[in-house]
Scaffold this motif. Structure first.
Motif, mmCIF file in Angstrom:
data_model
loop_
_atom_site.group_PDB
_atom_site.id
_atom_site.type_symbol
_atom_site.label_atom_id
_atom_site.label_comp_id
_atom_site.label_asym_id
_atom_site.label_seq_id
_atom_site.Cartn_x
_atom_site.Cartn_y
_atom_site.Cartn_z
ATOM 1 N N ILE A 12 0.840 -1.207 0.000
ATOM 2 C CA ILE A 12 0.000 0.000 0.000
ATOM 3 C C ILE A 12 0.868 1.247 0.000
ATOM 4 N N GLY A 13 1.960 1.209 0.794
ATOM 5 C CA GLY A 13 2.878 2.349 0.819
ATOM 6 C C GLY A 13 3.515 2.606 -0.537
ATOM 7 N N PHE A 14 3.942 1.531 -1.214
ATOM 8 C CA PHE A 14 4.538 1.682 -2.540
ATOM 9 C C PHE A 14 3.526 2.216 -3.549
ATOM 10 N N VAL A 15 2.287 1.722 -3.475
ATOM 11 C CA VAL A 15 1.257 2.156 -4.422
ATOM 12 C C VAL A 15 0.962 3.640 -4.252
ATOM 13 N N PHE A 16 0.759 4.086 -3.012
ATOM 14 C CA PHE A 16 0.461 5.498 -2.766
ATOM 15 C C PHE A 16 1.634 6.390 -3.158
ATOM 16 N N ALA A 17 2.867 5.905 -2.886
ATOM 17 C CA ALA A 17 4.044 6.685 -3.269
ATOM 18 C C ALA A 17 4.152 6.805 -4.780
ATOM 19 N N ALA A 18 3.856 5.722 -5.489
ATOM 20 C CA ALA A 18 3.916 5.754 -6.949
ATOM 21 C C ALA A 18 2.852 6.671 -7.526
#
Length: 208
Positions: A12-18
């Motif tokens: 989820i962190g990677f998705v939001f950062a992307a």
């Protein structure tokens, strides 16, 4: 299950950062976290080695045996369904002694051994026994006289007074332990006075 939760949080962190175009922030945070983890570990090693060495000396000098003797009546009250001379009692006493000194890393193996021994006494292998629940509650709350690990972390981050938390930690752990014991006694009494389940007969009724 815990591994799945952590994996979901990372994804989820990677998705939001992307989506927000900040993927480099996540990468930097990962490297910073890894560096901080290594630094903290090296800072803890010296303190934990010192206190574990002190604990070994206390064991050789008979101090832990005296502590265990003092805790014996308390443990007997908290674990009435465990035989007095059962190996689980020794592991429980070692676990509690290590927790009193704030040595969570030393207490954990003893707690696991105690759980294994309690499982052997457990008549229902699919459900935790009352003694296992009591041990888990006490190990989680755990009265701590010297919060060794927390002091080591504060020293590692250059605290001006790393030991100032001793009083508040002791008070907090006393309250937590009393709450754990009260809850444990309440649930034990509730289980003892709970009426047994009446199984319904599978025989069909007579038709007239």
């Amino acid at each position: 299950m815990i591994n799945l939760i952590w994996l979901l949080m990372i994804l989820i962190g990677f998705v939001f950062a992307a989506v927000n175009g900040n993927i480099e922030v996540v990468t930097q945070a990962a490297f910073d976290g890894a560096a901080t983890g290594v630094t903290v570990c090296f800072g803890l090693i010296s303190v934990l080695v010192f206190w574990m060495g002190m604990m070994k000396m206390a064991e050789d000098a008979g101090l832990l045996a005296r502590i265990a003797k003092l805790l014996g009546p308390v443990v007997g009250f908290l674990f009435p369904d465990v035989p007095k001379n059962h190996p689980a009692m020794g592991y429980i006493l070692s676990n509690m002694s290590a927790n009193l000194l704030g040595l969570g890393n030393a207490a954990t193996p003893m707690g696991i051994k105690a759980m294994q021994q309690l499982q052997e006494l457990n008549p229902d292998k699919q459900t935790a026994s009352p003694a296992m629940c009591t041990l888990l509650a006490l190990n989680t709350a755990s009265i701590t006289i010297i919060p060794t690990t927390l002091i080591a972390i504060r020293l590692n981050y250059h605290s001006a007074n790393a030991t100032e938390i001793v009083g508040t930690t002791l008070m907090a752990t006393i309250i937590a332990t009393l709450a754990a014991i009260i809850a444990d006694r309440w649930y034990r009494n509730r289980a003892l006075h709970k009426p047994p389940r009446i199984q319904k007969s599978g025989n069909p009724g007579m038709k007239g």
